[in-house]
Scaffold this motif. Structure first.
Motif, PDB file in Angstrom:
ATOM      1  N   GLU A 149       3.508  -2.053  -5.882  1.00 34.82           N
ATOM      2  CA  GLU A 149       3.041  -1.208  -5.291  1.00 34.82           C
ATOM      3  C   GLU A 149       1.615  -0.618  -5.960  1.00 34.82           C
ATOM      4  OE1 GLU A 149       5.647   1.901  -4.826  1.00 34.82           O
ATOM      5  OE2 GLU A 149       6.702   1.769  -2.916  1.00 34.82           O
ATOM      6  N   TYR A 150       0.648  -0.087  -4.890  1.00 35.76           N
ATOM      7  CA  TYR A 150      -0.444   0.352  -5.089  1.00 35.76           C
ATOM      8  C   TYR A 150      -1.353   1.097  -4.171  1.00 35.76           C
ATOM      9  CZ  TYR A 150      -3.324  -2.450  -1.823  1.00 35.76           C
ATOM     10  OH  TYR A 150      -4.615  -2.588  -0.986  1.00 35.76           O
ATOM     11  N   ASP A 151      -1.810   1.787  -4.921  1.00 37.17           N
ATOM     12  CA  ASP A 151      -3.047   3.436  -4.339  1.00 37.17           C
ATOM     13  C   ASP A 151      -3.917   2.350  -3.290  1.00 37.17           C
ATOM     14  OD1 ASP A 151      -0.512   5.294  -4.008  1.00 37.17           O
ATOM     15  OD2 ASP A 151      -1.644   5.527  -6.280  1.00 37.17           O
ATOM     16  N   ARG A 152      -4.204   2.373  -2.325  1.00 37.24           N
ATOM     17  CA  ARG A 152      -5.849   1.668  -1.865  1.00 37.24           C
ATOM     18  C   ARG A 152      -6.685   2.792  -2.446  1.00 37.24           C
ATOM     19  NH1 ARG A 152      -7.260  -1.539   2.748  1.00 37.24           N
ATOM     20  NH2 ARG A 152      -7.640  -3.095   1.889  1.00 37.24           N
ATOM     21  N   GLU A 153      -8.198   2.395  -2.834  1.00 41.81           N
ATOM     22  CA  GLU A 153      -8.925   2.880  -2.987  1.00 41.81           C
ATOM     23  C   GLU A 153      -9.776   2.957  -1.964  1.00 41.81           C
ATOM     24  OE1 GLU A 153     -10.996   1.451  -6.458  1.00 41.81           O
ATOM     25  OE2 GLU A 153      -9.293   1.639  -7.763  1.00 41.81           O
ATOM     26  N   ARG A 156       0.686  -1.342   0.280  1.00 41.02           N
ATOM     27  CA  ARG A 156       0.333  -0.355  -0.164  1.00 41.02           C
ATOM     28  C   ARG A 156       1.097   1.242   0.529  1.00 41.02           C
ATOM     29  NH1 ARG A 156      -2.863  -3.030   4.819  1.00 41.02           N
ATOM     30  NH2 ARG A 156      -5.071  -4.204   4.096  1.00 41.02           N
ATOM     31  N   ARG A 157       0.762   2.224  -1.029  1.00 41.09           N
ATOM     32  CA  ARG A 157       1.415   3.302  -1.127  1.00 41.09           C
ATOM     33  C   ARG A 157       0.837   4.310  -0.329  1.00 41.09           C
ATOM     34  NH1 ARG A 157       2.914   3.035  -7.411  1.00 41.09           N
ATOM     35  NH2 ARG A 157       1.299   3.308  -6.858  1.00 41.09           N
ATOM     36  N   SER A 158      -0.749   4.647  -0.509  1.00 40.17           N
ATOM     37  CA  SER A 158      -1.145   5.535  -0.371  1.00 40.17           C
ATOM     38  C   SER A 158      -2.914   4.865   0.173  1.00 40.17           C
ATOM     39  CB  SER A 158      -1.304   6.392  -0.840  1.00 40.17           C
ATOM     40  OG  SER A 158      -1.746   6.017  -2.180  1.00 40.17           O
ATOM     41  N   ARG A 159      -3.660   5.098   1.272  1.00 42.87           N
ATOM     42  CA  ARG A 159      -4.643   4.158   1.342  1.00 42.87           C
ATOM     43  C   ARG A 159      -5.500   5.289   2.243  1.00 42.87           C
ATOM     44  NH1 ARG A 159      -2.435  -0.286   5.855  1.00 42.87           N
ATOM     45  NH2 ARG A 159      -5.332  -0.595   6.330  1.00 42.87           N
ATOM     46  N   ASN A 160      -6.384   5.203   2.167  1.00 41.04           N
ATOM     47  CA  ASN A 160      -7.229   6.479   2.812  1.00 41.04           C
ATOM     48  C   ASN A 160      -8.226   6.183   3.948  1.00 41.04           C
ATOM     49  OD1 ASN A 160      -7.934   8.161   0.229  1.00 41.04           O
ATOM     50  ND2 ASN A 160      -8.108   6.859  -0.825  1.00 41.04           N
ATOM     51  N   ILE A 161      -7.061   6.110   4.986  1.00 43.04           N
ATOM     52  CA  ILE A 161      -7.836   6.314   6.797  1.00 43.04           C
ATOM     53  C   ILE A 161      -6.984   6.633   7.696  1.00 43.04           C
ATOM     54  CG2 ILE A 161      -6.888   3.382   6.365  1.00 43.04           C
ATOM     55  CD1 ILE A 161      -4.996   4.291   7.788  1.00 43.04           C
ATOM     56  N   SER A 162      -8.031   7.311   8.616  1.00 43.91           N
ATOM     57  CA  SER A 162      -7.989   8.232   9.081  1.00 43.91           C
ATOM     58  C   SER A 162      -6.389   8.167   9.799  1.00 43.91           C
ATOM     59  CB  SER A 162      -9.039   8.087  10.851  1.00 43.91           C
ATOM     60  OG  SER A 162      -8.523   6.622  11.730  1.00 43.91           O
ATOM     61  N   ALA A 163      -6.035   9.704  10.541  1.00 38.74           N
ATOM     62  CA  ALA A 163      -4.677   9.628  11.016  1.00 38.74           C
ATOM     63  C   ALA A 163      -4.259   8.748  12.504  1.00 38.74           C
ATOM     64  CB  ALA A 163      -4.729  11.048  11.832  1.00 38.74           C
ATOM     65  N   ARG A 164      -5.414   8.466  13.185  1.00 41.45           N
ATOM     66  CA  ARG A 164      -5.127   7.992  13.751  1.00 41.45           C
ATOM     67  C   ARG A 164      -5.149   6.047  13.907  1.00 41.45           C
ATOM     68  NH1 ARG A 164     -10.869   6.455  18.199  1.00 41.45           N
ATOM     69  NH2 ARG A 164      -9.518   4.915  19.209  1.00 41.45           N
ATOM     70  N   ARG A 165      -6.079   6.183  13.086  1.00 41.23           N
ATOM     71  CA  ARG A 165      -5.501   4.107  12.589  1.00 41.23           C
ATOM     72  C   ARG A 165      -4.389   4.064  12.065  1.00 41.23           C
ATOM     73  NH1 ARG A 165      -9.443   1.112   8.001  1.00 41.23           N
ATOM     74  NH2 ARG A 165      -7.265  -0.721   7.602  1.00 41.23           N
ATOM     75  N   ALA A 166      -3.688   5.352  10.812  1.00 37.02           N
ATOM     76  CA  ALA A 166      -2.686   5.031  10.298  1.00 37.02           C
ATOM     77  C   ALA A 166      -1.460   5.360  11.431  1.00 37.02           C
ATOM     78  CB  ALA A 166      -2.297   6.793   9.823  1.00 37.02           C
ATOM     79  N   MET A 225       7.819  -9.180   8.715  1.00 34.02           N
ATOM     80  CA  MET A 225       7.479  -8.672   7.670  1.00 34.02           C
ATOM     81  C   MET A 225       7.010  -7.681   7.391  1.00 34.02           C
ATOM     82  SD  MET A 225       3.519  -9.728   8.670  1.00 34.02           S
ATOM     83  CE  MET A 225       2.659  -8.239   9.590  1.00 34.02           C
ATOM     84  N   THR A 226       6.800  -7.318   5.853  1.00 38.47           N
ATOM     85  CA  THR A 226       6.550  -6.728   4.819  1.00 38.47           C
ATOM     86  C   THR A 226       6.110  -5.125   5.560  1.00 38.47           C
ATOM     87  OG1 THR A 226       7.523  -7.344   2.780  1.00 38.47           O
ATOM     88  CG2 THR A 226       6.574  -5.320   3.433  1.00 38.47           C
ATOM     89  N   ALA A 227       6.535  -3.938   6.013  1.00 36.03           N
ATOM     90  CA  ALA A 227       4.915  -2.976   6.249  1.00 36.03           C
ATOM     91  C   ALA A 227       4.343  -2.961   5.519  1.00 36.03           C
ATOM     92  CB  ALA A 227       5.693  -1.487   6.793  1.00 36.03           C
ATOM     93  N   ASN A 228       3.044  -2.186   5.796  1.00 39.11           N
ATOM     94  CA  ASN A 228       2.262  -1.771   4.677  1.00 39.11           C
ATOM     95  C   ASN A 228       1.861  -2.766   3.586  1.00 39.11           C
ATOM     96  OD1 ASN A 228       2.160   1.246   5.310  1.00 39.11           O
ATOM     97  ND2 ASN A 228       4.448   1.215   4.827  1.00 39.11           N
ATOM     98  N   VAL A 229       1.353  -4.309   4.385  1.00 40.29           N
ATOM     99  CA  VAL A 229       1.179  -5.329   3.585  1.00 40.29           C
ATOM    100  C   VAL A 229       0.232  -5.409   3.676  1.00 40.29           C
ATOM    101  CG1 VAL A 229       1.636  -7.300   2.420  1.00 40.29           C
ATOM    102  CG2 VAL A 229       3.371  -5.560   2.409  1.00 40.29           C
ATOM    103  N   GLY A 230      -1.618  -5.730   3.223  1.00 39.29           N
ATOM    104  CA  GLY A 230      -2.660  -6.740   3.946  1.00 39.29           C
ATOM    105  C   GLY A 230      -2.254  -8.037   2.945  1.00 39.29           C
ATOM    106  N   ASP A 231      -3.365  -8.250   3.360  1.00 41.41           N
ATOM    107  CA  ASP A 231      -3.639 -10.030   2.425  1.00 41.41           C
ATOM    108  C   ASP A 231      -3.827  -9.806   1.418  1.00 41.41           C
ATOM    109  OD1 ASP A 231      -4.117 -11.354   5.580  1.00 41.41           O
ATOM    110  OD2 ASP A 231      -6.388 -10.051   5.406  1.00 41.41           O
TER     111      ASP A 231
END
Length: 238
Positions: A197-201, A126-136, A154-160
């Motif tokens: 890499e990708y930008d999360r929608e 995830r190069r970028s993602r639409n989440i709140s500052a608290r969650r980030a 484990m690589t950072a900014n990686v999900g399932d």
């Protein structure tokens, strides 16, 4: 539902509260998958969702048998839904992705292309993602704690969201863990891996089924499964 031996690409999707979203997800997946192979399947695992997700997917299945439905009797959690989907996936390659269109289906060809270079696991970073500052902030803190305490990196900014080869899926299915932190098991298995890499929608519609407590539980499962530090701490306190 019994696996077929002639599937080139499976897509496993844990589903919760996505009755409105799934038709759009299906259309976009069909547009993408048809460019890659004629032999594909979508396995949607409805995780005790309280809406009409199962009925919507069943209706799509009647029109398109390549879409297959697994429905849990109650909510067992996202990671168990992924686990069930992987056990039924017949593809030589298997993609795991979320149901909310934050993971764009259009990235799948890039995952396949990277896998064609010889990698068994290709994960979406995830190069970028639409989440709140608290969650980030919470995610950054957790990643640092996990890297500090776990017995592997484990690589950072990686999900399932990822693609796995058949040997990786078979190895995952053979693992005995009851509480599964799927992305960590994927990394721990030791197969050749690469990232795209990708930008999360933004979420396509509705609200996420993951609560703060759900994220906390998932994070604790990861730490307890892949770090000896909690056991050492408990032993010291004892």
């Amino acid at each position: 539902m019994s696996p077929s031996a002639s599937v080139a690409l499976s897509v496993v999707i844990p589903v919760y509260g996505s009755a409105v979203i799934f038709p759009s997800l299906h259309r976009r997946l069909v547009d993408v998958l048809d460019t890659l192979t004629d032999a594909w399947e979508i396995i949607a695992v409805v995780d005790g969702s309280g809406d009409d997700s199962a009925a919507v997917i069943a209706a799509i299945h009647r029109r398109d048998p390549r879409v297959k439905l697994i429905e849990f009797s109650r909510n067992f959690g996202n990671q168990m839904a992924i686990t069930a989907g992987l056990r039924h996936a017949a593809g030589e390659r298997v993609v795991v992705m979320d149901d909310d269109l934050e993971d764009p289906p259009e990235l799948i060809p890039a995952l396949v292309s990277r896998a064609d270079e010889g990698y068994d696991v290709v994960y979406a970073v995830r190069r970028s993602r639409n989440i709140s500052a608290r969650r980030a902030l919470a995610i950054r803190v957790y990643n640092r704690v996990f890297r500090a305490l776990s017995d592997f990196q484990m690589t950072a900014n990686v999900g399932d969201f990822c693609l796995m080869s058949r040997p990786v899926v078979d190895a995952r299915n053979a693992m005995p863990e009851g509480h599964r932190f799927v992305r960590a098991l994927r990394a721990w298995a030791g197969f050749s891996q690469a990232g795209v890499e990708y930008d999360r929608e933004p979420r396509h519609a509705g609200r996420s089924g993951f609560t703060f407590g759900g994220y906390l539980g998932l994070g604790l499962d990861g730490l307890l499964s892949f770090s000896a530090a909690p056991l050492r701490a408990a032993t010291g306190l004892g």
